[in-house]
Write an enzyme that holds these catalytic residues in place. Structure first.
Site, PDB file in Angstrom:
ATOM      1  N   THR A  47       0.868  -1.258   0.143  1.00 31.97           N
ATOM      2  CA  THR A  47       0.125  -0.010  -0.018  1.00 31.97           C
ATOM      3  C   THR A  47       0.798   1.234  -0.006  1.00 31.97           C
ATOM      4  O   THR A  47       2.010   1.120   0.603  1.00 31.97           O
ATOM      5  CB  THR A  47      -1.077   0.116   1.207  1.00 31.97           C
ATOM      6  OG1 THR A  47      -0.264   0.237   2.266  1.00 31.97           O
ATOM      7  CG2 THR A  47      -1.846  -1.323   1.188  1.00 31.97           C
ATOM      8  N   GLY A  48       0.464   2.345  -0.717  1.00 31.47           N
ATOM      9  CA  GLY A  48       1.121   3.621  -0.780  1.00 31.47           C
ATOM     10  C   GLY A  48       2.537   3.314  -1.537  1.00 31.47           C
ATOM     11  O   GLY A  48       3.534   3.697  -0.912  1.00 31.47           O
ATOM     12  N   ALA A  49       2.459   2.685  -2.597  1.00 35.66           N
ATOM     13  CA  ALA A  49       3.686   2.168  -3.283  1.00 35.66           C
ATOM     14  C   ALA A  49       4.237   3.220  -4.288  1.00 35.66           C
ATOM     15  O   ALA A  49       4.957   3.026  -5.107  1.00 35.66           O
ATOM     16  CB  ALA A  49       3.610   0.808  -4.032  1.00 35.66           C
ATOM     17  N   ASN A  50       3.486   4.313  -4.493  1.00 32.78           N
ATOM     18  CA  ASN A  50       3.910   5.317  -5.436  1.00 32.78           C
ATOM     19  C   ASN A  50       4.919   6.144  -5.268  1.00 32.78           C
ATOM     20  O   ASN A  50       5.741   7.109  -6.080  1.00 32.78           O
ATOM     21  CB  ASN A  50       2.712   6.254  -5.918  1.00 32.78           C
ATOM     22  CG  ASN A  50       1.994   6.932  -4.615  1.00 32.78           C
ATOM     23  OD1 ASN A  50       1.212   6.380  -3.858  1.00 32.78           O
ATOM     24  ND2 ASN A  50       2.297   8.163  -4.560  1.00 32.78           N
ATOM     25  N   GLY A  52       8.282   7.259  -1.717  1.00 33.60           N
ATOM     26  CA  GLY A  52       8.875   6.747  -0.695  1.00 33.60           C
ATOM     27  C   GLY A  52       9.410   5.324  -0.319  1.00 33.60           C
ATOM     28  O   GLY A  52       9.643   4.705  -1.194  1.00 33.60           O
ATOM     29  N   TYR A 198      -0.695  11.282  14.903  1.00 34.22           N
ATOM     30  CA  TYR A 198       0.343  10.158  14.128  1.00 34.22           C
ATOM     31  C   TYR A 198       0.726   9.125  15.003  1.00 34.22           C
ATOM     32  O   TYR A 198       0.553   8.010  14.772  1.00 34.22           O
ATOM     33  CB  TYR A 198       1.520  11.045  13.496  1.00 34.22           C
ATOM     34  CG  TYR A 198       2.371  10.088  12.761  1.00 34.22           C
ATOM     35  CD1 TYR A 198       2.095   9.486  11.563  1.00 34.22           C
ATOM     36  CD2 TYR A 198       3.808   9.907  13.414  1.00 34.22           C
ATOM     37  CE1 TYR A 198       3.140   8.746  10.748  1.00 34.22           C
ATOM     38  CE2 TYR A 198       4.585   8.920  12.769  1.00 34.22           C
ATOM     39  CZ  TYR A 198       4.243   8.340  11.478  1.00 34.22           C
ATOM     40  OH  TYR A 198       5.252   7.439  10.836  1.00 34.22           O
TER      41      TYR A 198
HETATM   42  N1  LIG Z   1      10.053   8.428   6.607  1.00 32.72           N
HETATM   43  C1  LIG Z   1      10.238   8.297   7.767  1.00 32.72           C
HETATM   44  O1  LIG Z   1      11.046   8.835   8.418  1.00 32.72           O
HETATM   45  C2  LIG Z   1       9.422   7.256   8.600  1.00 32.72           C
HETATM   46  C3  LIG Z   1       9.656   6.966   9.797  1.00 32.72           C
HETATM   47  C4  LIG Z   1       8.855   6.000  10.743  1.00 32.72           C
HETATM   48  C5  LIG Z   1       7.739   5.459   9.814  1.00 32.72           C
HETATM   49  N2  LIG Z   1       7.488   5.680   8.547  1.00 32.72           N
HETATM   50  C6  LIG Z   1       6.431   4.817   7.850  1.00 32.72           C
HETATM   51  O2  LIG Z   1       6.876   4.471   6.699  1.00 32.72           O
HETATM   52  C7  LIG Z   1       5.788   4.355   5.865  1.00 32.72           C
HETATM   53  C8  LIG Z   1       5.954   4.893   4.552  1.00 32.72           C
HETATM   54  O3  LIG Z   1       5.862   6.142   4.816  1.00 32.72           O
HETATM   55  P1  LIG Z   1       7.171   7.091   3.748  1.00 32.72           P
HETATM   56  O4  LIG Z   1       7.941   7.897   4.661  1.00 32.72           O
HETATM   57  O5  LIG Z   1       7.497   6.363   2.565  1.00 32.72           O
HETATM   58  O6  LIG Z   1       6.060   8.472   3.397  1.00 32.72           O
HETATM   59  P2  LIG Z   1       5.499   9.065   1.830  1.00 32.72           P
HETATM   60  O7  LIG Z   1       6.545   9.189   0.992  1.00 32.72           O
HETATM   61  O8  LIG Z   1       4.714  10.108   2.427  1.00 32.72           O
HETATM   62  O9  LIG Z   1       4.582   7.848   1.374  1.00 32.72           O
HETATM   63  C9  LIG Z   1       3.268   7.577   1.944  1.00 32.72           C
HETATM   64  C10 LIG Z   1       2.294   6.853   0.848  1.00 32.72           C
HETATM   65  O10 LIG Z   1       1.297   6.648   1.612  1.00 32.72           O
HETATM   66  C11 LIG Z   1       0.140   6.878   0.795  1.00 32.72           C
HETATM   67  N3  LIG Z   1      -1.194   7.355   1.206  1.00 32.72           N
HETATM   68  C12 LIG Z   1      -1.399   8.394   2.082  1.00 32.72           C
HETATM   69  N4  LIG Z   1      -2.696   8.514   2.356  1.00 32.72           N
HETATM   70  C13 LIG Z   1      -3.255   7.306   1.529  1.00 32.72           C
HETATM   71  C14 LIG Z   1      -4.504   7.037   1.507  1.00 32.72           C
HETATM   72  N5  LIG Z   1      -5.699   7.648   2.081  1.00 32.72           N
HETATM   73  N6  LIG Z   1      -4.736   5.725   0.741  1.00 32.72           N
HETATM   74  C15 LIG Z   1      -3.909   5.273   0.146  1.00 32.72           C
HETATM   75  N7  LIG Z   1      -2.454   5.503   0.138  1.00 32.72           N
HETATM   76  C16 LIG Z   1      -2.185   6.618   1.034  1.00 32.72           C
HETATM   77  C17 LIG Z   1       0.929   8.134  -0.186  1.00 32.72           C
HETATM   78  O11 LIG Z   1       0.263   8.388  -1.427  1.00 32.72           O
HETATM   79  P3  LIG Z   1       0.088   9.801  -2.041  1.00 32.72           P
HETATM   80  O12 LIG Z   1       1.162  10.009  -2.783  1.00 32.72           O
HETATM   81  O13 LIG Z   1      -1.093   9.686  -2.967  1.00 32.72           O
HETATM   82  O14 LIG Z   1      -0.328  10.745  -0.777  1.00 32.72           O
HETATM   83  C18 LIG Z   1       2.179   7.654  -0.196  1.00 32.72           C
HETATM   84  O15 LIG Z   1       2.086   6.649  -1.447  1.00 32.72           O
HETATM   85  C19 LIG Z   1       4.607   4.765   6.687  1.00 32.72           C
HETATM   86  O16 LIG Z   1       3.606   3.890   7.401  1.00 32.72           O
HETATM   87  C20 LIG Z   1       5.153   5.760   7.769  1.00 32.72           C
HETATM   88  O17 LIG Z   1       4.491   5.831   8.914  1.00 32.72           O
HETATM   89  C21 LIG Z   1       8.225   6.450   7.852  1.00 32.72           C
END
Ligand SMILES: NC(=O)c1ccc[n+]([C@@H]2O[C@H](COP(=O)([O-])OP(=O)(O)OC[C@H]3O[C@@H](n4cnc5c(N)ncnc54)[C@H](OP(=O)(O)O)[C@@H]3O)[C@@H](O)[C@H]2O)c1
Length: 318
Positions: A47-50, A52, A198
């Protein structure tokens, strides 16, 4: 100062950032996890594979020849990600399917589609999340972090369980956050402003993951939770004003892990032989860690499950 002096200063700054980053990476290097195991004939949902971590995970799994279902809410962004991944590897299969975790109706439709069209589902990676989103209520009357980061995940995972049991051994991976330890779930109100939206929603999701692991004992479906560390992604899009990006982006680039590094532990959990392990907590390298104290209260796991069951209408036939 002439234009040339500005240009030279800019180049020196950019070069210094790159050299510093290399030095920090070298200093922080750990044991690389590079399982050579392949994922041929394995179907994975990310999920959310587009963008990050989700996109980096999809890329790594495609390299291992997996069939990757990219569950995203934005078709253009998902297709652009697929094109990008295709430029980097010709392996695997990448399929876009629409999923908006903000809407229980969308989650139901996505699961219906998967159940009708997929013979097997070996790995489900619950990765999508939002952070610091301005307060909003979803069409289901839920606070947005609670909806995307927990209730959407809860319904999605439960609806796909039968298929995962049929495909066992199979795995569910929750991409959590170490910040869940600062959360507190307000069971009285999932609609209004949450205290720390969050962290609270990530804690709710951890309670779910732990209860799920207990309930799935002996079914061949294992449950793994991981925190990926601090990763340079778009997660901070609601936290930092775009006007400050020119300062913040170099700092993020310098100090945080890349999305590729952030995906390593997840890929490891998806691919590696984990024996009978389930219900465990892992760090960004895929190494087991002790669960934070707050997530170990079994009464909370049960309470979260019961509330989620009600609010997502899980027991209503679809
Ligand atoms: N980055 C960090 O430092 C960090 C640290 C701890 C944990 N995490 C966890 O890692 C995971 C990935 O996060 P990331 O850092 O890669 O963030 P990201 O780049 O913002 O990616 C988040 C993804 O979730 C999607 N998303 C958001 N709302 C959605 C919805 N309503 N339905 C379906 N998809 C949705 C986004 O889609 P859109 O592009 O369309 O919005 C995007 O593809 C998350 O669970 C986050 O809590 C990240």
């Amino acid at each position: 100062m002439s234009v040339w002096k500005y240009a030279t200063a800019g180049c020196v700054f950019a070069l210094s950032i790159m050299v510093l980053r290399k030095m920090i990476r070298f200093y922080k290097r750990g044991i690389p996890i590079c399982s050579t195991k392949e994922m041929r004939n394995k179907t994975v949902i990310v999920t959310g594979a587009n963008c990050g971590i989700g996109k980096a995970t999809a890329l790594e799994l495609a390299k291992k020849h997996a069939r990757v279902i990219m569950a995203c809410r934005n078709k253009e962004k998902a297709n652009a990600a697929i094109l990008d991944i295709r430029k980097m590897t010709g392996c695997g299969e990448l399929i876009f399917k629409y999923l908006d975790l903000e809407s229980l109706k969308s989650v139901e439709a996505f699961c219906q589609d998967i159940i009708e069209h997929e013979q097997k589902l070996h790995v489900l990676i619950n990765n999508a999340a939002v952070m610091n989103h301005p307060y909003a209520q979803t069409e289901d009357g839920l606070e947005i972090h609670m909806s995307v980061n927990h209730f959407g995940n809860f319904l999605l995972t439960n609806r796909l369980l039968d298929l995962m049991k049929k495909s066992s051994p199979s795995r569910i991976i929750f991409v959590s956050s170490a910040l869940h330890k600062y959360g507190k779930v307000n069971f009285e109100d999932f609609k209004g402003h949450q205290r720390k939206p969050y962290a609270d929603s990530k804690l709710a999701n951890v309670y779910f993951a732990r209860e799920l692991a207990e309930r799935l004992q002996g079914t061949g479906v294992s449950v793994h939770t991981l925190h990926p560390g601090m990763v340079n992604t778009e997660l901070s899009r609601h936290s930092v004003s775009p006007a400050l990006n020119f300062i913040v982006n170099p700092i993020k680039y310098l100090l945080l892990s890349s999305a590729e590094e952030g995906s390593q532990g997840i890929v490891h959990l998806a691919v590696a032989g984990l024996g009978s392990d389930t219900g465990k907590y892992y760090n960004k390298k895929g190494q087991e860690e002790k669960w934070p104290e707050i997530s170990s209260d079994k009464a909370m796991w049960k309470k979260m499950w019961e509330v989620s069951e009600q609010l997502t209408h899980l027991n209503k036939a679809i």
